[in-house]
Design an enzyme around this catalytic site. Structure first.
Site, mmCIF file in Angstrom:
data_model
loop_
_atom_site.group_PDB
_atom_site.id
_atom_site.type_symbol
_atom_site.label_atom_id
_atom_site.label_comp_id
_atom_site.label_asym_id
_atom_site.label_seq_id
_atom_site.Cartn_x
_atom_site.Cartn_y
_atom_site.Cartn_z
ATOM 1 N N ARG A 11 35.617 42.673 34.277
ATOM 2 C CA ARG A 11 34.519 41.724 34.143
ATOM 3 C C ARG A 11 33.878 41.436 35.500
ATOM 4 N NH1 ARG A 11 31.590 39.991 29.950
ATOM 5 N NH2 ARG A 11 33.505 40.482 28.824
ATOM 6 N N HIS A 19 38.982 37.765 28.736
ATOM 7 C CA HIS A 19 37.581 37.985 29.088
ATOM 8 C C HIS A 19 37.451 38.592 30.472
ATOM 9 C CE1 HIS A 19 33.279 36.790 29.765
ATOM 10 N NE2 HIS A 19 33.214 37.133 28.497
ATOM 11 N N CYS A 20 38.362 38.228 31.366
ATOM 12 C CA CYS A 20 38.287 38.675 32.765
ATOM 13 C C CYS A 20 38.550 40.174 32.924
ATOM 14 C CB CYS A 20 39.287 37.913 33.620
ATOM 15 S SG CYS A 20 39.166 36.117 33.502
ATOM 16 N N ILE A 21 39.286 40.772 32.008
ATOM 17 C CA ILE A 21 39.658 42.177 32.169
ATOM 18 C C ILE A 21 38.806 43.109 31.310
ATOM 19 C CG2 ILE A 21 42.013 41.528 32.760
ATOM 20 C CD1 ILE A 21 42.900 42.634 30.033
#
Length: 338
Positions: free
Chosen positions: A82, A329-331
Protein backbone atom coordinates in the site's frame (compact mmCIF):
# COMPACT_ATOMS: atom_id res chain seq x y z
CA UNK A 1 -8.80 7.78 -7.91
CA UNK A 2 -11.78 5.41 -7.78
CA UNK A 3 -13.26 4.35 -4.48
CA UNK A 4 -12.01 1.04 -3.14
CA UNK A 5 -15.53 -0.30 -3.62
CA UNK A 6 -15.28 0.13 -7.41
CA UNK A 7 -14.55 -3.05 -9.40
CA UNK A 8 -10.98 -4.33 -9.26
CA UNK A 9 -8.83 -5.90 -11.93
CA UNK A 10 -6.60 -7.40 -9.22
CA UNK A 11 -4.87 -6.78 -5.91
CA UNK A 12 -1.11 -6.22 -5.67
CA UNK A 13 0.99 -7.41 -2.74
CA UNK A 14 4.67 -7.93 -1.92
CA UNK A 15 6.05 -11.07 -0.29
CA UNK A 16 8.13 -10.67 2.89
CA UNK A 17 11.88 -10.98 2.79
CA UNK A 18 14.37 -11.44 5.58
CA UNK A 19 15.29 -8.30 7.46
CA UNK A 20 14.26 -6.09 10.35
CA UNK A 21 10.52 -6.06 9.65
CA UNK A 22 10.17 -9.82 9.28
CA UNK A 23 11.96 -10.56 12.57
CA UNK A 24 15.16 -12.05 13.94
CA UNK A 25 13.87 -15.40 15.20
CA UNK A 26 12.94 -18.26 12.87
CA UNK A 27 9.49 -18.44 14.47
CA UNK A 28 8.94 -14.73 13.80
CA UNK A 29 9.92 -15.09 10.18
CA UNK A 30 7.64 -18.08 9.65
CA UNK A 31 4.78 -16.17 11.25
CA UNK A 32 5.35 -13.29 8.85
CA UNK A 33 5.46 -15.47 5.75
CA UNK A 34 2.31 -17.24 6.92
CA UNK A 35 0.18 -14.16 7.51
CA UNK A 36 1.12 -12.53 4.18
CA UNK A 37 0.23 -15.82 2.49
CA UNK A 38 -3.07 -16.10 4.37
CA UNK A 39 -4.13 -12.63 3.25
CA UNK A 40 -3.19 -13.34 -0.37
CA UNK A 41 -5.13 -16.59 -0.41
CA UNK A 42 -8.18 -14.95 1.16
CA UNK A 43 -8.18 -12.25 -1.52
CA UNK A 44 -7.69 -14.83 -4.28
CA UNK A 45 -11.12 -16.24 -3.48
CA UNK A 46 -12.56 -13.00 -4.87
CA UNK A 47 -10.11 -11.60 -7.43
CA UNK A 48 -6.65 -12.17 -8.92
CA UNK A 49 -3.60 -11.42 -6.80
CA UNK A 50 -0.16 -10.46 -8.10
CA UNK A 51 2.73 -10.76 -5.64
CA UNK A 52 6.02 -8.91 -6.07
CA UNK A 53 8.78 -11.18 -4.74
CA UNK A 54 12.42 -10.42 -4.03
CA UNK A 55 14.85 -12.77 -5.84
CA UNK A 56 15.99 -14.17 -2.47
CA UNK A 57 12.46 -15.36 -1.67
CA UNK A 58 11.30 -16.82 -4.99
CA UNK A 59 11.56 -20.48 -3.97
CA UNK A 60 9.68 -19.94 -0.72
CA UNK A 61 7.03 -17.80 -2.38
CA UNK A 62 6.31 -20.38 -5.07
CA UNK A 63 6.00 -23.09 -2.43
CA UNK A 64 3.75 -21.17 -0.07
CA UNK A 65 1.56 -19.18 -2.43
CA UNK A 66 0.55 -21.91 -4.85
CA UNK A 67 -0.45 -21.62 -8.46
CA UNK A 68 -3.39 -19.27 -7.90
CA UNK A 69 -1.15 -16.31 -6.98
CA UNK A 70 0.74 -14.65 -9.83
CA UNK A 71 4.38 -13.93 -8.95
CA UNK A 72 6.50 -11.08 -10.32
CA UNK A 73 10.18 -10.90 -9.41
CA UNK A 74 11.76 -7.58 -8.38
CA UNK A 75 14.22 -6.43 -5.71
CA UNK A 76 12.51 -5.15 -2.55
CA UNK A 77 13.53 -4.43 1.01
CA UNK A 78 10.20 -3.41 2.60
CA UNK A 79 6.99 -5.17 1.63
CA UNK A 80 4.04 -2.96 2.58
CA UNK A 81 2.58 -2.64 -0.90
CA UNK A 82 0.00 0.00 0.00
CA UNK A 83 2.76 2.39 0.95
CA UNK A 84 5.63 1.63 -1.43
CA UNK A 85 3.57 0.71 -4.47
CA UNK A 86 1.61 2.86 -6.91
CA UNK A 87 -1.73 4.49 -6.27
CA UNK A 88 -3.89 3.70 -9.29
CA UNK A 89 -6.06 6.30 -11.00
CA UNK A 90 -8.31 6.35 -14.05
CA UNK A 91 -8.92 9.11 -16.61
CA UNK A 92 -12.58 10.05 -16.95
CA UNK A 93 -11.78 11.91 -20.17
CA UNK A 94 -10.31 8.76 -21.69
CA UNK A 95 -12.45 5.78 -20.64
CA UNK A 96 -10.44 2.64 -20.13
CA UNK A 97 -7.25 4.54 -19.30
CA UNK A 98 -5.34 3.50 -16.18
CA UNK A 99 -2.36 5.30 -14.65
CA UNK A 100 -0.10 4.72 -11.66
CA UNK A 101 0.83 7.53 -9.30
CA UNK A 102 4.41 7.10 -8.12
CA UNK A 103 4.83 8.90 -4.80
CA UNK A 104 8.24 9.36 -3.21
CA UNK A 105 8.63 6.63 -0.58
CA UNK A 106 11.22 7.16 2.15
CA UNK A 107 10.24 4.48 4.64
CA UNK A 108 7.67 6.57 6.56
CA UNK A 109 10.01 9.46 7.24
CA UNK A 110 13.42 7.78 6.84
CA UNK A 111 13.70 6.31 10.36
CA UNK A 112 17.02 4.71 11.26
CA UNK A 113 15.62 1.16 11.24
CA UNK A 114 13.88 1.26 7.83
CA UNK A 115 15.25 -0.23 4.62
CA UNK A 116 13.34 1.33 1.77
CA UNK A 117 15.63 2.28 -1.12
CA UNK A 118 14.76 -0.77 -3.26
CA UNK A 119 11.04 -0.66 -2.52
CA UNK A 120 10.95 3.04 -3.39
CA UNK A 121 11.27 1.93 -7.03
CA UNK A 122 8.29 -0.44 -6.99
CA UNK A 123 5.62 2.14 -7.82
CA UNK A 124 7.25 2.92 -11.15
CA UNK A 125 8.15 -0.75 -11.70
CA UNK A 126 4.52 -1.84 -11.42
CA UNK A 127 3.27 0.95 -13.66
CA UNK A 128 5.81 0.17 -16.35
CA UNK A 129 5.12 -3.56 -16.04
CA UNK A 130 1.45 -2.86 -16.75
CA UNK A 131 2.36 -0.54 -19.62
CA UNK A 132 0.38 2.38 -18.17
CA UNK A 133 1.26 6.03 -17.68
CA UNK A 134 3.31 6.65 -14.55
CA UNK A 135 2.36 9.93 -12.87
CA UNK A 136 5.47 11.04 -10.99
CA UNK A 137 5.08 13.02 -7.79
CA UNK A 138 7.65 14.81 -5.64
CA UNK A 139 5.40 14.45 -2.60
CA UNK A 140 6.66 11.99 0.00
CA UNK A 141 3.49 10.04 0.64
CA UNK A 142 2.13 6.55 1.08
CA UNK A 143 -1.10 4.91 -0.02
CA UNK A 144 -1.99 4.30 3.62
CA UNK A 145 -1.90 8.04 4.14
CA UNK A 146 -5.04 8.72 2.11
CA UNK A 147 -8.56 7.43 1.59
CA UNK A 148 -10.98 8.64 -1.11
CA UNK A 149 -14.73 8.44 -1.66
CA UNK A 150 -14.43 8.16 -5.45
CA UNK A 151 -16.21 11.47 -6.05
CA UNK A 152 -13.30 13.81 -5.35
CA UNK A 153 -12.96 13.82 -1.56
CA UNK A 154 -9.75 12.66 0.12
CA UNK A 155 -9.09 12.08 3.82
CA UNK A 156 -5.62 13.11 5.04
CA UNK A 157 -3.85 13.66 8.36
CA UNK A 158 -1.72 16.63 9.38
CA UNK A 159 1.00 14.41 10.81
CA UNK A 160 1.66 12.41 7.63
CA UNK A 161 1.66 14.72 4.63
CA UNK A 162 2.97 17.65 6.72
CA UNK A 163 5.57 15.52 8.51
CA UNK A 164 8.90 17.43 8.36
CA UNK A 165 10.69 14.09 7.89
CA UNK A 166 8.66 13.61 4.74
CA UNK A 167 7.83 17.03 3.33
CA UNK A 168 9.66 19.74 5.26
CA UNK A 169 8.52 22.52 2.93
CA UNK A 170 4.91 21.45 2.42
CA UNK A 171 1.79 23.19 3.61
CA UNK A 172 -1.84 22.18 3.18
CA UNK A 173 -2.31 24.23 0.02
CA UNK A 174 0.66 22.58 -1.70
CA UNK A 175 -0.45 19.12 -0.64
CA UNK A 176 -4.01 19.73 -1.81
CA UNK A 177 -2.78 21.00 -5.17
CA UNK A 178 -0.71 17.84 -5.59
CA UNK A 179 -3.68 15.65 -4.61
CA UNK A 180 -5.74 17.41 -7.27
CA UNK A 181 -3.04 16.91 -9.91
CA UNK A 182 -2.32 13.26 -9.14
CA UNK A 183 -5.52 11.61 -7.87
CA UNK A 184 -8.13 14.16 -8.94
CA UNK A 185 -9.10 15.11 -5.38
CA UNK A 186 -11.11 18.33 -5.37
CA UNK A 187 -11.79 18.43 -1.63
CA UNK A 188 -9.38 17.47 1.16
CA UNK A 189 -10.61 16.75 4.67
CA UNK A 190 -7.75 16.98 7.15
CA UNK A 191 -7.76 15.14 10.46
CA UNK A 192 -5.29 16.26 13.08
CA UNK A 193 -3.67 12.92 13.87
CA UNK A 194 -3.79 9.11 13.90
CA UNK A 195 -3.83 6.48 16.63
CA UNK A 196 -1.47 6.57 19.59
CA UNK A 197 0.78 3.61 18.82
CA UNK A 198 1.27 4.82 15.28
CA UNK A 199 3.64 7.44 16.70
CA UNK A 200 6.05 4.83 18.08
CA UNK A 201 9.36 4.19 16.35
CA UNK A 202 7.79 1.55 14.08
CA UNK A 203 4.73 3.65 13.30
CA UNK A 204 3.73 5.71 10.27
CA UNK A 205 3.05 8.92 12.22
CA UNK A 206 -0.68 8.86 11.66
CA UNK A 207 -1.87 6.91 8.62
CA UNK A 208 -5.54 7.47 7.88
CA UNK A 209 -6.18 3.86 6.84
CA UNK A 210 -6.12 2.70 10.45
CA UNK A 211 -8.42 5.54 11.53
CA UNK A 212 -11.22 6.18 9.04
CA UNK A 213 -12.41 5.12 5.59
CA UNK A 214 -15.28 5.79 3.20
CA UNK A 215 -17.70 2.89 2.85
CA UNK A 216 -19.53 5.13 0.39
CA UNK A 217 -19.61 8.89 -0.27
CA UNK A 218 -22.26 9.30 2.43
CA UNK A 219 -20.85 6.90 5.05
CA UNK A 220 -17.55 6.91 6.92
CA UNK A 221 -16.31 4.09 9.14
CA UNK A 222 -14.33 5.41 12.12
CA UNK A 223 -12.15 3.57 14.64
CA UNK A 224 -13.87 3.76 18.01
CA UNK A 225 -11.98 2.98 21.21
CA UNK A 226 -14.62 2.49 23.89
CA UNK A 227 -12.37 1.96 26.90
CA UNK A 228 -11.40 5.18 28.76
CA UNK A 229 -8.22 3.46 29.94
CA UNK A 230 -6.83 3.53 26.39
CA UNK A 231 -5.42 6.86 25.08
CA UNK A 232 -7.30 6.38 21.81
CA UNK A 233 -10.57 6.77 23.73
CA UNK A 234 -9.97 10.52 23.61
CA UNK A 235 -8.37 10.39 20.17
CA UNK A 236 -11.29 8.65 18.48
CA UNK A 237 -13.77 11.13 19.97
CA UNK A 238 -11.65 14.04 18.85
CA UNK A 239 -11.50 12.65 15.32
CA UNK A 240 -15.25 12.07 15.24
CA UNK A 241 -15.75 15.73 16.11
CA UNK A 242 -13.35 16.82 13.40
CA UNK A 243 -15.18 14.71 10.80
CA UNK A 244 -18.59 15.96 11.92
CA UNK A 245 -17.42 19.57 11.71
CA UNK A 246 -15.83 19.04 8.29
CA UNK A 247 -18.91 17.50 6.73
CA UNK A 248 -21.24 20.04 8.36
CA UNK A 249 -19.14 22.89 6.96
CA UNK A 250 -19.58 21.38 3.50
CA UNK A 251 -23.30 20.82 3.94
CA UNK A 252 -22.82 17.07 3.49
CA UNK A 253 -25.07 14.57 5.22
CA UNK A 254 -22.54 11.84 5.99
CA UNK A 255 -23.18 9.05 8.49
CA UNK A 256 -20.19 8.30 10.73
CA UNK A 257 -20.31 4.69 11.90
CA UNK A 258 -18.05 3.62 14.74
CA UNK A 259 -16.06 0.40 14.37
CA UNK A 260 -15.45 -0.55 18.01
CA UNK A 261 -11.90 -1.61 18.87
CA UNK A 262 -11.21 -5.05 20.35
CA UNK A 263 -11.15 -5.35 24.13
CA UNK A 264 -7.39 -5.90 24.31
CA UNK A 265 -5.57 -2.77 25.41
CA UNK A 266 -1.92 -3.87 25.49
CA UNK A 267 0.46 -6.42 24.03
CA UNK A 268 4.05 -7.23 24.96
CA UNK A 269 5.22 -3.92 23.52
CA UNK A 270 2.62 -1.51 24.87
CA UNK A 271 -0.69 0.07 23.98
CA UNK A 272 -2.17 -1.57 20.86
CA UNK A 273 -3.61 0.12 17.80
CA UNK A 274 -5.72 -2.84 16.69
CA UNK A 275 -8.28 -1.46 14.26
CA UNK A 276 -10.99 -3.02 12.12
CA UNK A 277 -10.86 0.05 9.86
CA UNK A 278 -7.75 -1.43 8.24
CA UNK A 279 -9.73 -3.82 6.02
CA UNK A 280 -9.58 -4.31 2.26
CA UNK A 281 -12.66 -4.15 0.05
CA UNK A 282 -12.44 -6.63 -2.85
CA UNK A 283 -14.81 -7.75 -5.59
CA UNK A 284 -17.91 -9.08 -3.81
CA UNK A 285 -16.06 -9.26 -0.50
CA UNK A 286 -14.25 -7.62 2.40
CA UNK A 287 -11.03 -8.97 3.93
CA UNK A 288 -11.30 -7.99 7.58
CA UNK A 289 -8.70 -7.88 10.33
CA UNK A 290 -9.21 -10.35 13.15
CA UNK A 291 -7.67 -10.13 16.60
CA UNK A 292 -8.53 -13.45 18.22
CA UNK A 293 -11.56 -12.01 20.03
CA UNK A 294 -14.68 -13.88 18.94
CA UNK A 295 -17.20 -11.28 20.10
CA UNK A 296 -15.34 -8.23 18.80
CA UNK A 297 -14.37 -9.89 15.52
CA UNK A 298 -17.98 -10.97 14.92
CA UNK A 299 -19.30 -7.49 15.73
CA UNK A 300 -16.87 -6.00 13.23
CA UNK A 301 -18.00 -8.45 10.54
CA UNK A 302 -21.61 -7.43 11.13
CA UNK A 303 -20.82 -3.73 10.81
CA UNK A 304 -18.73 -4.28 7.69
CA UNK A 305 -21.42 -6.46 6.10
CA UNK A 306 -23.95 -3.69 6.71
CA UNK A 307 -21.59 -1.01 5.40
CA UNK A 308 -20.81 -2.99 2.23
CA UNK A 309 -24.09 -4.70 1.33
CA UNK A 310 -23.85 -7.77 -0.87
CA UNK A 311 -20.21 -8.48 0.01
CA UNK A 312 -19.01 -11.49 1.99
CA UNK A 313 -16.80 -10.58 4.94
CA UNK A 314 -13.82 -12.86 5.61
CA UNK A 315 -11.66 -12.46 8.71
CA UNK A 316 -7.89 -13.08 8.73
CA UNK A 317 -5.93 -12.92 11.98
CA UNK A 318 -4.04 -9.65 11.61
CA UNK A 319 -2.14 -9.63 14.90
CA UNK A 320 1.16 -10.64 13.26
CA UNK A 321 0.73 -7.71 10.87
CA UNK A 322 0.01 -5.19 13.60
CA UNK A 323 3.01 -6.51 15.53
CA UNK A 324 5.07 -5.34 12.54
CA UNK A 325 3.42 -1.96 12.22
CA UNK A 326 0.41 -2.38 9.93
CA UNK A 327 -2.62 -4.38 8.88
CA UNK A 328 -4.38 -5.97 5.93
CA UNK A 329 -4.99 -2.71 4.08
CA UNK A 330 -1.32 -1.79 4.52
CA UNK A 331 -0.01 -4.84 2.66
CA UNK A 332 -2.40 -4.65 -0.30
CA UNK A 333 -3.10 -2.27 -3.18
CA UNK A 334 -6.12 -2.55 -5.45
CA UNK A 335 -5.87 -2.06 -9.20
CA UNK A 336 -9.18 -0.75 -10.50
CA UNK A 337 -10.83 -2.40 -13.46
CA UNK A 338 -11.04 -0.23 -16.58
Amino acid sequence: MPAETAPHERTWMAFPREGFTLGDEASEREEGYAVWTAVAQAIAEFEPVTMVVDPTEMTRARRMLGAEIEIVEAPIDEFWMRDMGPTFVVDDARPGTLAAVDWVFNGWGAPDWAEWQKSALIGRFVGELLGVEVVSSLLVNEGGGLHVDGTGTVLLTDTVQLDPRRNPFADKARVEAEMARTIGATDAIWLSRGLTRDYDDLGTNGHIDIVATFASPDRVLLHEQQNPDHPDYAVSRRLRGELEDAFAARGRDVTITGLPAPATLRDDTGIVDWSYVNHLVVNDGVIACGFGEDVADARAREILADAYPGRRVVTVDARPLFDRGGGIHCITQQQPAV
